[in-house]
Design a protein around this motif. Sequence first.
Motif, mmCIF file in Angstrom:
data_model
loop_
_atom_site.group_PDB
_atom_site.id
_atom_site.type_symbol
_atom_site.label_atom_id
_atom_site.label_comp_id
_atom_site.label_asym_id
_atom_site.label_seq_id
_atom_site.Cartn_x
_atom_site.Cartn_y
_atom_site.Cartn_z
ATOM 1 N N CYS A 164 -62.445 -100.497 -45.788
ATOM 2 C CA CYS A 164 -63.790 -100.041 -45.435
ATOM 3 C C CYS A 164 -64.274 -99.102 -46.539
ATOM 4 C CB CYS A 164 -63.737 -99.314 -44.094
ATOM 5 S SG CYS A 164 -65.277 -98.466 -43.657
ATOM 6 N N ASP B 54 -70.085 -108.667 -33.588
ATOM 7 C CA ASP B 54 -70.082 -107.747 -34.724
ATOM 8 C C ASP B 54 -68.686 -107.174 -34.928
ATOM 9 O OD1 ASP B 54 -72.756 -108.064 -35.392
ATOM 10 O OD2 ASP B 54 -73.420 -106.391 -34.151
ATOM 11 N N TYR C 56 -66.595 -103.964 -36.459
ATOM 12 C CA TYR C 56 -66.695 -102.553 -36.835
ATOM 13 C C TYR C 56 -65.344 -102.049 -37.313
ATOM 14 C CZ TYR C 56 -70.916 -102.790 -33.953
ATOM 15 O OH TYR C 56 -72.129 -103.144 -33.422
ATOM 16 N N GLY D 271 -66.118 -96.641 -37.426
ATOM 17 C CA GLY D 271 -67.166 -97.307 -36.662
ATOM 18 C C GLY D 271 -68.233 -98.006 -37.490
ATOM 19 N N GLU D 272 -68.056 -98.062 -38.807
ATOM 20 C CA GLU D 272 -69.028 -98.721 -39.683
ATOM 21 C C GLU D 272 -69.111 -100.216 -39.364
ATOM 22 O OE1 GLU D 272 -71.859 -99.087 -42.668
ATOM 23 O OE2 GLU D 272 -70.972 -97.216 -41.945
ATOM 24 N N LEU D 273 -70.330 -100.752 -39.281
ATOM 25 C CA LEU D 273 -70.532 -102.190 -39.107
ATOM 26 C C LEU D 273 -70.187 -102.883 -40.417
ATOM 27 C CD1 LEU D 273 -71.558 -104.650 -37.487
ATOM 28 C CD2 LEU D 273 -73.850 -104.089 -38.322
#
Length: 106
Positions: free
Chosen positions: A12, A65, A67, A72-74
């Motif tokens: 991420c 979606d 994450y 918690g970033e999409l």
Amino acid sequence: MADVIRPRPYSCYRCRNLVSCHDDIISKSFQAYNGRAFLFSHAMNIVLGQKRDQQLITGLHTIADVYCSDCGELLGWKYERAYEESQKYKEGKFVLEKFKIVKENW
């Protein structure tokens, strides 16, 4: 002595949580909400959102979606179901947006 082959991880971009590996890339020619994306066979350390039907460039799909489990970033989405026969290969696969993931140590 033989070279040790190490996995080439992707993380991420926001928190550096490991989310996939280079060897799991199926395609680098996908489009996501904000530009280029990669199709992966596996993803890890993620949380899936609610399933929903979405009309995409290649037709109607059921997606969820994806994450990052840490921040918690999409990051993209998972194909849960493809309605058109030619798109069935995407089922169970993950689309991660290129600008949301970073190469780690390679």
